[in-house]
Design an enzyme around this catalytic site. Structure first.
Site, PDB file in Angstrom:
ATOM      1  N   CYS A   1      36.919  38.231  93.917  1.00  0.00           N
ATOM      2  CA  CYS A   1      37.163  39.403  94.765  1.00  0.00           C
ATOM      3  C   CYS A   1      36.708  40.665  94.044  1.00  0.00           C
ATOM      4  O   CYS A   1      36.655  40.705  92.813  1.00  0.00           O
ATOM      5  CB  CYS A   1      38.648  39.558  95.078  1.00  0.00           C
ATOM      6  SG  CYS A   1      39.399  38.190  95.964  1.00  0.00           S
ATOM      7  N   ASP A   2      36.405  41.675  94.831  1.00  0.00           N
ATOM      8  CA  ASP A   2      36.148  42.988  94.257  1.00  0.00           C
ATOM      9  C   ASP A   2      36.564  44.048  95.269  1.00  0.00           C
ATOM     10  O   ASP A   2      36.267  43.923  96.463  1.00  0.00           O
ATOM     11  CB  ASP A   2      34.679  43.169  93.895  1.00  0.00           C
ATOM     12  CG  ASP A   2      34.504  44.311  92.910  1.00  0.00           C
ATOM     13  OD1 ASP A   2      34.526  44.055  91.702  1.00  0.00           O
ATOM     14  OD2 ASP A   2      34.373  45.467  93.350  1.00  0.00           O
TER      15      ASP A   2
END
Length: 210
Positions: free
Chosen positions: A79-80
């Site tokens: 994720c970012d």
């Protein structure tokens, strides 16, 4: 649906994401990608939207970890997060001064916390991803409160220079959307993406209890 869930690898150094996955019934191994985020953003070009930035960074980190031999047979999750504010993607501030300037701009206004999610199933080679979005309405902390918050160092460690589950939560009036997404990983979206890969989210609850 698969009945024996593959082991999970979290392609992120974020303690908040690790805690979210554990709270959701997973027991992930953490492997950090070492991806050059600036290089990914430069490759996208100046016209990339904040959503495109979040998804591209999540994809790059997940694929980098999925390429490691020790992830064979695992489900790799990356994720970012970025804060879309005034049409721009904001990641972690580089300096305390930048964090202060951001909070002066953000207070009393709203932004959209975007978290790109990317999953790679090493057992099948399938992958999928999507962006979760949550509107964040910021309070109006005083100059003194902003300086005190930045002095803790927390804003420099997180996208958008704020948390909702830490000290910064006092400066968030309300949100519209998924709370877990603001922390760093959307549990509802994770379940949806896992289903797209033919994986059963709830199977991990049984595995964790064994």
């Amino acid at each position: 649906m698969s009945t024996t869930p593959p082991p999970v690898v979290l392609a992120s150094a974020s303690p908040a994401r690790l805690s979210l996955l554990r709270d959701a019934g997973f027991d992930p191994r953490v492997l950090v990608s070492g991806v050059d985020e600036d290089a990914v953003e430069e490759a996208l070009g100046p016209d990339a939207t904040p959503r495109e930035v979040a998804l591209a960074l999540a994809q790059a980190k997940t694929r980098a970890v999925a390429a490691l031999p020790e992830t064979e047979g695992a489900l790799v999750i990356g994720c970012d997060s970025v804060l879309e504010f005034a049409g721009r993607p904001l990641g972690k501030p580089d300096t305390p001064e930048e964090a202060v300037a951001r909070w002066y701009a953000m207070r009393g206004r709203s932004g959209v916390l975007l978290t790109g999610h990317w999953l790679v199933d090493r057992a099948t080679g399938k992958e999928t991803g999507e962006v979760a979005a949550t509107v964040v309405h910021f309070a109006e902390p005083s100059d003194e409160e902003i300086m005190a918050y930045v002095a803790t160092g927390e804003p420099e460690r997180v996208a958008g220079a704020f948390t909702i589950d830490g000290l910064g939560g006092a400066f968030v009036d309300s949100i519209e959307g998924d709370h877990s997404n603001v922390i760093g990983l959307s549990k509802p979206l994770l379940r949806k993406l896992m289903a797209e890969l033919g994986l059963n989210y709830t199977a991990y609850w049984s595995a964790a209890a064994e």
